[in-house]
Design a protein around this motif. Structure first.
Motif, PDB file in Angstrom:
ATOM      1  N   LEU A   4       0.849  -1.182   0.000  1.00 46.88           N
ATOM      2  CA  LEU A   4       0.000   0.000   0.000  1.00 46.88           C
ATOM      3  C   LEU A   4       0.890   1.239   0.000  1.00 46.88           C
ATOM      4  O   LEU A   4       1.662   1.464   0.930  1.00 46.88           O
ATOM      5  N   ALA A  16      -7.517   1.836   4.831  1.00 48.12           N
ATOM      6  CA  ALA A  16      -7.010   0.541   4.336  1.00 48.12           C
ATOM      7  C   ALA A  16      -5.962  -0.023   5.288  1.00 48.12           C
ATOM      8  O   ALA A  16      -5.928  -1.240   5.535  1.00 48.12           O
ATOM      9  N   LEU A  54      -2.766   0.341  -4.190  1.00 50.00           N
ATOM     10  CA  LEU A  54      -2.585  -0.986  -3.607  1.00 50.00           C
ATOM     11  C   LEU A  54      -2.108  -1.930  -4.701  1.00 50.00           C
ATOM     12  O   LEU A  54      -2.801  -2.153  -5.693  1.00 50.00           O
ATOM     13  N   CYS A  61      -2.738  -3.443  -9.858  1.00 52.05           N
ATOM     14  CA  CYS A  61      -2.697  -2.193  -9.105  1.00 52.05           C
ATOM     15  C   CYS A  61      -4.110  -1.631  -8.945  1.00 52.05           C
ATOM     16  O   CYS A  61      -4.819  -1.461  -9.939  1.00 52.05           O
ATOM     17  N   LEU A  62      -4.484  -1.352  -7.723  1.00 49.89           N
ATOM     18  CA  LEU A  62      -5.805  -0.825  -7.419  1.00 49.89           C
ATOM     19  C   LEU A  62      -5.691   0.626  -6.969  1.00 49.89           C
ATOM     20  O   LEU A  62      -4.777   0.982  -6.222  1.00 49.89           O
ATOM     21  N   SER A  63      -6.639   1.444  -7.397  1.00 53.60           N
ATOM     22  CA  SER A  63      -6.629   2.857  -7.059  1.00 53.60           C
ATOM     23  C   SER A  63      -7.931   3.251  -6.365  1.00 53.60           C
ATOM     24  O   SER A  63      -8.875   2.460  -6.305  1.00 53.60           O
ATOM     25  N   SER A  65      -9.251   5.420  -2.826  1.00 57.17           N
ATOM     26  CA  SER A  65      -9.177   5.004  -1.426  1.00 57.17           C
ATOM     27  C   SER A  65     -10.352   4.161  -0.953  1.00 57.17           C
ATOM     28  O   SER A  65     -10.159   3.123  -0.315  1.00 57.17           O
ATOM     29  N   SER A  67     -12.548   2.512  -2.747  1.00 63.75           N
ATOM     30  CA  SER A  67     -12.601   1.267  -3.512  1.00 63.75           C
ATOM     31  C   SER A  67     -11.577   0.280  -2.977  1.00 63.75           C
ATOM     32  O   SER A  67     -11.847  -0.930  -2.879  1.00 63.75           O
ATOM     33  N   ILE A  68     -10.415   0.787  -2.609  1.00 62.18           N
ATOM     34  CA  ILE A  68      -9.387  -0.059  -2.005  1.00 62.18           C
ATOM     35  C   ILE A  68      -9.876  -0.604  -0.674  1.00 62.18           C
ATOM     36  O   ILE A  68      -9.721  -1.789  -0.364  1.00 62.18           O
ATOM     37  N   TYR A  71     -12.325  -3.383  -1.166  1.00 64.08           N
ATOM     38  CA  TYR A  71     -11.639  -4.586  -1.644  1.00 64.08           C
ATOM     39  C   TYR A  71     -10.934  -5.288  -0.491  1.00 64.08           C
ATOM     40  O   TYR A  71     -11.039  -6.511  -0.333  1.00 64.08           O
TER      41      TYR A  71
END
Length: 227
Positions: A4, A16, A54, A61-63, A65, A67-68, A71
């Motif tokens: 992260l 997160a 993340l 790669c996740l973007s 905040s 949504s992270i 997840y």
């Protein structure tokens, strides 16, 4: 191990971080600044040119905040983070957090952060006066939140374990109790704590205590950031 990346702030990555902590899942807390932020931004990993980011073990790669956070709670939460199939209960929790974050934090609190906390030339007396001014709005905010919490019969909003909504709210509450040298928000923190603990909001104060106790070791060990 998931990685992260964010600045050396609580900010948009802290939810997160706390979700991983509650889930008991190890993660790399990569704090970027200066050249390391420039390198990350130019790497192509930040889809929208921002952090938090993340990175999963397979390189995905996740973007964004929130949504992270969703997840992390769903994929890593296991039996530690509350899930719910009850749409009404989720609405109750979600709308409560949205009220606090959208109607109070974003409209009244956040502008003061940018104007006074992140501004090294800001006048301290003016800053403290402005924080004191918005403290006058807090009893009404807490009363509305207490009314919602009064309808909740479990330890947290969706059950006896924290959900993503508890984590969102818990991040804000725990920051109030973060002690820091030369704290530019001391007037705000002390004022908010005094109101929360004055006996008028027992359910909300109990939530605060339960949440902070759950991650007490993490809170004690985490870096002491500005915000």
């Amino acid at each position: 191990m998931p990685k992260l990346s964010y600045f050396d702030l609580y900010g948009r990555a802290e939810a997160a971080r706390q979700a991983f902590t509650i889930a008991g899942v190890a993660f790399e807390d990569n704090r970027v600044s200066g050249d390391s932020w420039k390198e990350l931004k130019e790497s192509g990993k930040c889809e929208f040119g921002s952090v938090p980011l993340l990175e999963l073990d397979d390189g995905t790669c996740l973007s964004q905040s929130m949504s992270i956070l969703r997840y992390v709670c769903r994929v890593y939460g296991g039996d530690k983070i509350q899930q719910s199939g009850d749409a009404m209960a989720e609405w109750n929790a979600d709308s409560l957090v949205a009220y606090f974050s959208d109607d109070f934090v974003e409209k009244k609190f956040s502008p003061l952060i940018f104007k006074y906390v992140f501004n090294p030339t800001a006048d301290a007396a003016e800053r403290d006066a402005e924080f004191t001014k918005i403290l006058a709005d807090v009893p009404d905010v807490l009363a509305k939140m207490e009314a919602r919490f009064a309808k909740v019969e479990t330890k947290f909003l969706l059950g006896d374990k924290p959900s993503q909504f508890d984590i969102q709210l818990g991040v804000s509450v725990s920051s109030i109790y973060q002690e820091k040298d030369d704290d530019k928000m001391l007037v705000w923190k002390n004022g908010f704590k005094a109101l929360l603990e004055n006996g008028s909001y027992p359910k909300l104060n109990a939530f605060s205590q339960n949440y902070r106790a759950l991650i007490a070791d993490y809170l004690a060990a985490r870096p002491k950031c500005t915000i």
